[in-house]
Structure formats: structure tokens, C-alpha cells
Write a protein that holds these residues in place. Structure first.
Motif, PDB file in Angstrom:
ATOM      1  N   GLN A 168       1.741  -9.275  -6.514  1.00 20.55           N
ATOM      2  CA  GLN A 168       2.148 -10.549  -7.100  1.00 20.55           C
ATOM      3  C   GLN A 168       2.584 -11.416  -5.653  1.00 20.55           C
ATOM      4  OE1 GLN A 168       2.468  -8.133  -9.215  1.00 20.55           O
ATOM      5  NE2 GLN A 168       0.846  -9.214 -10.329  1.00 20.55           N
ATOM      6  N   THR A 199       3.821  -4.484  -7.178  1.00 20.27           N
ATOM      7  CA  THR A 199       4.235  -5.984  -7.717  1.00 20.27           C
ATOM      8  C   THR A 199       4.462  -6.735  -6.288  1.00 20.27           C
ATOM      9  OG1 THR A 199       5.591  -5.044  -9.604  1.00 20.27           O
ATOM     10  CG2 THR A 199       6.046  -7.307  -8.873  1.00 20.27           C
ATOM     11  N   GLU A 253      -8.150  -1.707  -5.775  1.00 21.50           N
ATOM     12  CA  GLU A 253      -9.001  -1.229  -6.926  1.00 21.50           C
ATOM     13  C   GLU A 253      -9.968  -0.164  -6.481  1.00 21.50           C
ATOM     14  OE1 GLU A 253      -7.984  -2.762  -9.684  1.00 21.50           O
ATOM     15  OE2 GLU A 253      -6.917  -4.107  -8.671  1.00 21.50           O
ATOM     16  N   LYS A 267      -7.098   6.686  -7.106  1.00 19.42           N
ATOM     17  CA  LYS A 267      -5.629   7.066  -7.313  1.00 19.42           C
ATOM     18  C   LYS A 267      -5.545   8.222  -8.503  1.00 19.42           C
ATOM     19  CE  LYS A 267      -4.034   2.946  -8.000  1.00 19.42           C
ATOM     20  NZ  LYS A 267      -4.204   3.127  -9.310  1.00 19.42           N
ATOM     21  N   GLU A 276       1.738   2.548 -14.382  1.00 18.45           N
ATOM     22  CA  GLU A 276       2.307   1.054 -14.587  1.00 18.45           C
ATOM     23  C   GLU A 276       1.189   0.092 -14.440  1.00 18.45           C
ATOM     24  OE1 GLU A 276       5.657  -0.240 -12.544  1.00 18.45           O
ATOM     25  OE2 GLU A 276       6.807   1.123 -13.885  1.00 18.45           O
ATOM     26  N   PRO A 277       1.034  -0.981 -15.177  1.00 13.63           N
ATOM     27  CA  PRO A 277       1.955  -1.579 -15.891  1.00 13.63           C
ATOM     28  C   PRO A 277       1.946  -0.523 -17.229  1.00 13.63           C
ATOM     29  CG  PRO A 277       0.698  -3.152 -15.686  1.00 13.63           C
ATOM     30  CD  PRO A 277       0.335  -2.033 -14.729  1.00 13.63           C
ATOM     31  N   ARG A 301     -16.531   1.901 -13.040  1.00  9.48           N
ATOM     32  CA  ARG A 301     -15.736   2.498 -14.153  1.00  9.48           C
ATOM     33  C   ARG A 301     -15.702   1.357 -15.244  1.00  9.48           C
ATOM     34  NH1 ARG A 301     -10.105   1.341 -14.258  1.00  9.48           N
ATOM     35  NH2 ARG A 301     -10.085   0.451 -12.219  1.00  9.48           N
ATOM     36  N   VAL A 311      -3.547  -6.894 -17.908  1.00  7.65           N
ATOM     37  CA  VAL A 311      -4.719  -6.433 -17.141  1.00  7.65           C
ATOM     38  C   VAL A 311      -6.094  -6.729 -17.854  1.00  7.65           C
ATOM     39  CG1 VAL A 311      -3.468  -4.489 -15.792  1.00  7.65           C
ATOM     40  CG2 VAL A 311      -4.584  -3.977 -17.846  1.00  7.65           C
ATOM     41  N   ARG A 324       1.235   3.811  -9.503  1.00  8.29           N
ATOM     42  CA  ARG A 324       1.618   2.460  -9.500  1.00  8.29           C
ATOM     43  C   ARG A 324       3.087   2.252  -9.559  1.00  8.29           C
ATOM     44  NH1 ARG A 324      -2.042  -0.731  -7.537  1.00  8.29           N
ATOM     45  NH2 ARG A 324      -4.264  -0.596  -8.150  1.00  8.29           N
TER      46      ARG A 324
HETATM   47  P1  TMP Z   1      -4.678   0.058 -12.394  1.00 11.04           P
HETATM   48  O1  TMP Z   1      -6.215  -0.516 -12.566  1.00 11.04           O
HETATM   49  O2  TMP Z   1      -4.523   0.922 -11.028  1.00 11.04           O
HETATM   50  O3  TMP Z   1      -4.325   0.973 -13.743  1.00 11.04           O
HETATM   51  O4  TMP Z   1      -3.716  -1.264 -12.380  1.00 11.04           O
HETATM   52  C1  TMP Z   1      -3.703  -2.118 -13.309  1.00 11.04           C
HETATM   53  C2  TMP Z   1      -3.829  -3.504 -12.511  1.00 11.04           C
HETATM   54  O5  TMP Z   1      -2.513  -3.974 -12.553  1.00 11.04           O
HETATM   55  C3  TMP Z   1      -4.263  -3.514 -11.073  1.00 11.04           C
HETATM   56  O6  TMP Z   1      -5.083  -4.537 -10.737  1.00 11.04           O
HETATM   57  C4  TMP Z   1      -2.861  -3.946 -10.105  1.00 11.04           C
HETATM   58  C5  TMP Z   1      -2.211  -4.731 -11.283  1.00 11.04           C
HETATM   59  N1  TMP Z   1      -0.655  -4.660 -10.905  1.00 11.04           N
HETATM   60  C6  TMP Z   1      -0.166  -5.707 -10.687  1.00 11.04           C
HETATM   61  O7  TMP Z   1      -0.628  -6.606 -10.395  1.00 11.04           O
HETATM   62  N2  TMP Z   1       1.435  -5.863 -10.198  1.00 11.04           N
HETATM   63  C7  TMP Z   1       1.871  -4.535 -10.579  1.00 11.04           C
HETATM   64  O8  TMP Z   1       3.244  -4.346 -10.585  1.00 11.04           O
HETATM   65  C8  TMP Z   1       1.427  -3.214 -11.237  1.00 11.04           C
HETATM   66  C9  TMP Z   1       2.006  -2.032 -11.440  1.00 11.04           C
HETATM   67  C10 TMP Z   1      -0.154  -3.484 -11.321  1.00 11.04           C
END
Ligand code: TMP
Length: 218
Positions: free
Chosen positions: A105, A101, A12, A16, A39-40, A149, A54, A96
Motif C-alpha cells: 500500500q 502493508t 509474488e 514463502k 495475512e490477510p 500457481r 485478493v 506476511r
Molecule cells: P499472498 O499471495 O502472499 O497470500 O498475499 C496476498 C496478497 O495480498 C499479495 O498480493 C499481497 C497482498 N497484501 C497487501 O497488499 N497488503 C498486506 O498488508 C498484505 C498482508 C497482503
């Protein structure tokens, strides 16, 4: 003809999005065809899955259910958006991909990495990016940036995407350690970037990492 598949990964608040926007602008200015995605997400259906996963009120998913949803979203995103763009010779930059993942995960929630690889094979087969930039930042600094943010999102009246941010320091420390481990597990494609420096310094490292691939494709 096949394009160039680049991904950005990191914990976080690692910056990026700023770097992706900057890189995409530079590549477009140089005359490349560029697709940026995330992604997602990335397709209307995958964006719906993103909202479940999210947003603060998205649901209380088990790690395996979360993983299955992520691969469901990724299968559509890859087959409908990323692969067609690569087949047209475009540069695709995704915020991402599967590595998230493996880290969130797997290292974060403790799902066995072999299970994640099995699901990946079913969903997208052997697909991996050509280059992955892993933006590394101290956990506290990253979470503080991310919080600011998120406050902006609240002030704008948007849904707060903080389900993962709320998982606590231990979780996020495991994430950051996982990303460093990732660069050792996949040294051929992963580039570890010190994201505590200025935006310009980081951008310059990223561009230098991509240049050899652009020259090869020219
Ligand atoms: P972002 O804040 O970078 O847009 O990402 C969204 C959130 O989703 C971030 O906390 C990480 C999580 N995430 C997963 O847990 N597993 C995944 O495969 C992806 C792509 C994102």
C-alpha cells in the motif's frame, strides 16, 4: 513467557509458502510448538476481508480503504491468534504481516508511510516480529511462478486470488525494490534472502537465521 514471532515477506512467487511449511515441520520435529498463519487472514473474519482484497472479483478498493481493511483484519488476527500463541511460548510463523502493508500500500500504491504507521499504532501499537525473512526474487521470475500457481487454482475450481498479480510490472518492480529498502530500514530484524537459489539452500539460510533465537530461548 513469550514465544518467538517470525514473519516471511516477499513479492509474488517468492516461495514463502514452501519455506514456511518446511521450517514449521523442522521446528516441530525438534519439539517446538509452532503456529503457522497468514495475512490477510488468520481468523474467520480476517479471511473474509482477504477474499475482498485478493480475489479477482473482490472489489475496486481505494488504497486507503484497502489499508484500513488490512489493519482491521490484522487487529483481530494479532489479538485473537498471534498474541495468545506467543503468550503460551509458541513459535508463530506468519506469511506476511505489517511489512506487506508498508510495501504494497505504501511503495506500491503510494500511500504515505507515516499514515500507515499511524494506522498501525491505532490497530496493534508497537508490535513487530522478532525476525522477518524477506525473500527476494526477480520480478519476472516471481510473476511467472505465481501465474502457474494461479492456473492451478483455476483448474481446481477455486476462486482466483490474483487481484494484486494483475497490477502490472511497474507495480511489482516497486514492490521488490520496496522489500529491499525495508531490509535497510529495519536491519535489526530483517534478513534478506536470495530466493533464486534451490529450496534447500534457501531453507538452510533461514534456519541459520533462526538458530541463535532458539538457543537464546532454550
Ligand atoms: P499472498 O499471495 O502472499 O497470500 O498475499 C496476498 C496478497 O495480498 C499479495 O498480493 C499481497 C497482498 N497484501 C497487501 O497488499 N497488503 C498486506 O498488508 C498484505 C498482508 C497482503
Amino acid at each position: 513467557m513469550s514465544g518467538l514471532f517470525i514473519t516471511f515477506e516477499g513479492g509474488e512467487g517468492s516461495g514463502k509458502t514452501t519455506q514456511i511449511n518446511r521450517l514449521a515441520r523442522k521446528l516441530v520435529d525438534e519439539g517446538h510448538e509452532v503456529l503457522t498463519t497468514r495475512e490477510p487472514g488468520g481468523t474467520p473474519e480476517a479471511e473474509k476481508i482477504r477474499n475482498f482484497l485478493v480475489q479477482r472479483d473482490g472489489g475496486n478498493w481505494s488504497p486507503m480503504a484497502e489499508c484500513l481493511l488490512l489493519f482491521a483484519a490484522r487487529e483481530m488476527h494479532y489479538s485473537q491468534i498471534i498474541k495468545p500463541a506467543l503468550d503460551k511460548g509458541k513459535i508463530v510463523i506468519s506469511d506476511r504481516f505489517t511489512d506487506s502493508t508498508r510495501i504494497y500500500q505504501g511503495y506500491g500504491h503510494g500511500l504515505p508511510l507515516e499514515r500507515i504507521e499511524q494506522l498501525k499504532q491505532i490497530a496493534i501499537g508497537d508490535v513487530e516480529p522478532k525476525i522477518t525473512f524477506v525473500l527476494n526474487i526477480n520480478t519476472q521470475t516471481g510473476l511467472a511462478r505465481s501465474e502457474s500457481r494461479l492456473n492451478d487454482q483455476v483448474n481446481d475450481g477455486a476462486q482466483t486470488e490474483d487481484r494484486f498479480e494483475k497490477l502490472g510490472n511497474d507495480f511489482h518492480t516497486r514492490i521488490n525494490q520496496g522489500f529491499i529498502r525495508l531490509t535497510k530500514d529495519f536491519p535489526d530484524r530483517c534478513v534478506l534472502i536470495d530466493a533464486s537459489r534451490t529450496i534447500e539452500e534457501i531453507a538452510s539460510d533461514i534456519y541459520n537465521g533462526i538458530k541463535p533465537h532458539l538457543e537464546k530461548a532454550a
